[in-house]
Design a protein around this motif. Structure first.
Motif, mmCIF file in Angstrom:
data_model
loop_
_atom_site.group_PDB
_atom_site.id
_atom_site.type_symbol
_atom_site.label_atom_id
_atom_site.label_comp_id
_atom_site.label_asym_id
_atom_site.label_seq_id
_atom_site.Cartn_x
_atom_site.Cartn_y
_atom_site.Cartn_z
ATOM 1 N N PRO A 26 0.804 -1.230 0.000
ATOM 2 C CA PRO A 26 0.000 0.000 0.000
ATOM 3 C C PRO A 26 0.832 1.272 0.000
ATOM 4 O O PRO A 26 0.382 2.306 -0.505
ATOM 5 C CB PRO A 26 -0.837 -0.117 1.281
ATOM 6 N N TYR A 27 2.047 1.202 0.524
ATOM 7 C CA TYR A 27 2.875 2.407 0.606
ATOM 8 C C TYR A 27 3.526 2.726 -0.739
ATOM 9 O O TYR A 27 3.535 3.881 -1.180
ATOM 10 C CB TYR A 27 3.913 2.238 1.716
ATOM 11 N N PHE A 28 4.054 1.705 -1.398
ATOM 12 C CA PHE A 28 4.550 1.921 -2.754
ATOM 13 C C PHE A 28 3.395 2.342 -3.667
ATOM 14 O O PHE A 28 3.559 3.195 -4.548
ATOM 15 C CB PHE A 28 5.201 0.648 -3.296
ATOM 16 N N ALA A 29 2.231 1.739 -3.442
ATOM 17 C CA ALA A 29 1.062 2.077 -4.255
ATOM 18 C C ALA A 29 0.669 3.539 -4.065
ATOM 19 O O ALA A 29 0.366 4.244 -5.037
ATOM 20 C CB ALA A 29 -0.107 1.159 -3.902
ATOM 21 N N ASN A 30 0.682 4.001 -2.827
ATOM 22 C CA ASN A 30 0.318 5.393 -2.570
ATOM 23 C C ASN A 30 1.323 6.371 -3.162
ATOM 24 O O ASN A 30 0.962 7.473 -3.582
ATOM 25 C CB ASN A 30 0.181 5.636 -1.064
ATOM 26 N N VAL A 31 2.596 5.969 -3.186
ATOM 27 C CA VAL A 31 3.601 6.817 -3.834
ATOM 28 C C VAL A 31 3.235 7.011 -5.303
ATOM 29 O O VAL A 31 3.277 8.125 -5.837
ATOM 30 C CB VAL A 31 5.010 6.200 -3.700
ATOM 31 N N LEU A 32 2.854 5.914 -5.954
ATOM 32 C CA LEU A 32 2.470 6.012 -7.361
ATOM 33 C C LEU A 32 1.152 6.759 -7.529
ATOM 34 O O LEU A 32 0.989 7.543 -8.470
ATOM 35 C CB LEU A 32 2.364 4.617 -7.984
ATOM 36 N N VAL A 33 0.213 6.520 -6.605
ATOM 37 C CA VAL A 33 -1.095 7.177 -6.711
ATOM 38 C C VAL A 33 -0.948 8.691 -6.678
ATOM 39 O O VAL A 33 -1.481 9.408 -7.533
ATOM 40 C CB VAL A 33 -2.034 6.698 -5.580
ATOM 41 N N PHE A 34 -0.215 9.187 -5.686
ATOM 42 C CA PHE A 34 -0.117 10.633 -5.524
ATOM 43 C C PHE A 34 1.015 11.252 -6.346
ATOM 44 O O PHE A 34 1.045 12.461 -6.542
ATOM 45 C CB PHE A 34 0.058 10.982 -4.044
ATOM 46 N N GLY A 35 1.930 10.420 -6.826
ATOM 47 C CA GLY A 35 3.026 10.954 -7.620
ATOM 48 C C GLY A 35 2.847 10.791 -9.113
ATOM 49 O O GLY A 35 3.441 11.531 -9.900
ATOM 50 N N PHE A 54 4.084 10.693 3.495
ATOM 51 C CA PHE A 54 3.430 9.631 4.266
ATOM 52 C C PHE A 54 3.801 8.233 3.760
ATOM 53 O O PHE A 54 4.351 7.418 4.515
ATOM 54 C CB PHE A 54 1.917 9.871 4.229
ATOM 55 N N PRO A 55 3.558 7.906 2.485
ATOM 56 C CA PRO A 55 3.909 6.554 2.033
ATOM 57 C C PRO A 55 5.407 6.314 1.915
ATOM 58 O O PRO A 55 5.868 5.188 2.126
ATOM 59 C CB PRO A 55 3.220 6.448 0.669
ATOM 60 N N ILE A 56 6.178 7.355 1.574
ATOM 61 C CA ILE A 56 7.630 7.166 1.472
ATOM 62 C C ILE A 56 8.214 6.810 2.836
ATOM 63 O O ILE A 56 9.066 5.919 2.961
ATOM 64 C CB ILE A 56 8.302 8.425 0.892
ATOM 65 N N ALA A 57 7.742 7.502 3.868
ATOM 66 C CA ALA A 57 8.182 7.167 5.226
ATOM 67 C C ALA A 57 7.722 5.762 5.604
ATOM 68 O O ALA A 57 8.422 5.034 6.319
ATOM 69 C CB ALA A 57 7.634 8.190 6.224
ATOM 70 N N GLY A 58 6.546 5.371 5.109
ATOM 71 C CA GLY A 58 6.057 4.020 5.361
ATOM 72 C C GLY A 58 6.970 2.968 4.757
ATOM 73 O O GLY A 58 7.241 1.930 5.370
ATOM 74 N N ILE A 59 7.450 3.234 3.552
ATOM 75 C CA ILE A 59 8.388 2.305 2.913
ATOM 76 C C ILE A 59 9.645 2.159 3.762
ATOM 77 O O ILE A 59 10.141 1.046 3.986
ATOM 78 C CB ILE A 59 8.739 2.806 1.496
#
Length: 408
Positions: A145-154, A264-269
């Motif tokens: 979900p964190y890599f996914a969110n990076v792609l979603v928002f980036g 948020f997601p980058i820190a999650g990774i």
């Protein structure tokens, strides 16, 4: 030669599992990056568009729970086929969604596919991988979900631009990729037949009806369930509110808001990778479980107090890291409990995450009410309280990893 064949088989399995699951995860929150466009397209308000995001949780919950029974009968290969097919078609339905109703129908179909993927990934990791590999794969599973969110928002907004302003094409891309993975899976993976529950050495019945009956009696599963529900409430609310928080409370553009949300997601990774390193080196799980909850409590407070200062951004990073640092051990713990089988692990994953997604279904409603009643920043601050409950729960769990044995 046999070892080489086995290695090649596992490599193919791993690539296809990782890619397929990753594409499914991207679609989960993908509409969040283009909610304003969806609202304009269908002439709906923010509350209604939020329903389009959260409606997936109903089919996800249902098919997570029944998925373990389905998988026990049709086997891992066919289970993944069902997941990728329904999920992929649901995502691609965006291309023909000429009304908000059709958009929601596609989201429901996607939710079915995603729901089926949960028991699959749990059982697949335990069935095909050894204990050391399981830690690695559980970490990868936690990072999806964190890599996914990076792609979603980036990447979503640039993709919209690339496709001539079509948010529908941007969202549908990942469904097309799911179908490609599906074709490769059908061609490249041998069908091993139904995955039956192994008989335990005890006299306890292990027929199909006991799948959930067995796991709900385990204290560790219930603790993880409580912690995950609390985690998913805070995760969902923060994921939904954070971009709007920057836009509405601080007047940032949608592009800048999405870029800042990437913290948020980058820190999650980073948190997930730290968790993997700690587990591999120390063999311990419990410390990471409660530490993640504590980090989220502190981070939510910092976001509210620090606002757009360095402290506020540090709070976002702390919440993101805490959100993920505890997930790999959460996935590992059920595999280390006595008497667990691939089917039971898949069922445990399904039970824990379905309860979390049930909370995720109401999270947008809670987020909308909180943001309407208070500021967006204060609504995020309130996420510290479910995290505090999760912290207390995780402090009560026993250590299951090899680190506990080394200590004794």
């Amino acid at each position: 030669m046999e070892n080489a064949k086995s290695y090649n088989k596992l490599s193919v399995l791993t690539v296809l599992i990782v890619l397929g699951m990753f594409f499914l995860y991207i679609a989960q929150m993908n509409p969040s990056a283009v909610l304003t466009m969806i609202e304009e397209e269908y002439g709906i308000d923010a509350a209604t568009s939020g329903l389009g995001v959260s409606i997936i949780f109903i089919p996800i919950i249902l098919f997570q729970l029944v998925g373990s029974y389905i998988q026990d009968r049709i086997g891992l290969k066919k289970m993944y086929i069902c997941s990728l097919l329904t999920g992929g078609l649901g995502i691609m339905a965006n291309l023909i969604a000429n009304s908000f109703l059709m958009f929601c129908v596609g989201r429901v179909l996607y939710g079915i596919g995603f729901g089926l993927s949960t028991p699959f990934i749990g059982a697949a990791i335990m069935h095909w991988y050894n204990p050391k590999q399981q830690v690695t794969m559980d970490t990868v599973n936690a990072l999806f979900p964190y890599f996914a969110n990076v792609l979603v928002f980036g990447l979503t907004i640039p993709l919209v631009t690339l496709f001539g302003g079509s948010w529908q094409a941007s969202l549908s891309l990942w469904g097309f990729l799911c179908i490609i993975v599906l074709i490769a899976w059908v061609i490249g993976v041998k069908d091993e037949g139904p995955l039956k529950i192994e008989q335990e050495e005890t006299t306890q019945s292990t027929d199909d009806k006991s799948i959930y009956g067995n796991i709900i009696k385990r204290k560790e599963i219930i603790i993880l369930l409580i912690a995950f529900v609390c985690d998913f409430i805070s995760y969902s609310i923060i994921s939904i509110l954070l971009p709007t928080y920057f836009q509405r409370d601080h007047g940032f553009s949608i592009e800048l808001a999405n870029n800042l949300t990437l913290i948020f997601p980058i820190a999650g990774i980073a948190g997930g990778l730290i968790a993997y390193a700690v587990m591999a080196r120390t063999g311990r799980r419990k410390t990471l479980l409660w530490l993640g909850q504590a980090m989220k409590v502190v981070g939510a407070v910092l976001i509210y107090v620090g606002k757009t200062t360095l402290f506020g951004y540090a709070g976002i990073a702390l919440v993101g890291m805490g959100n993920c640092i505890w997930i790999p051990p959460m996935f590992v713990v059920p595999m280390e409990l006595e008497g667990m089988t691939p089917t039971r692990v898949g069922a445990a994953f399904s039970l824990i995450t379905s309860c979390g997604f049930a909370a995720g279904f109401i999270a947008p409603v809670i987020a909308g009410w909180l943001s309407a009643s208070f500021s967006y920043g204060f609504a995020i601050f309130l996420c510290a309280f479910p995290c505090l409950i999760g912290l207390i729960a995780c402090l009560m769990i026993r250590e299951t990893g090899p680190g506990a044995k080394q200590r004794t």
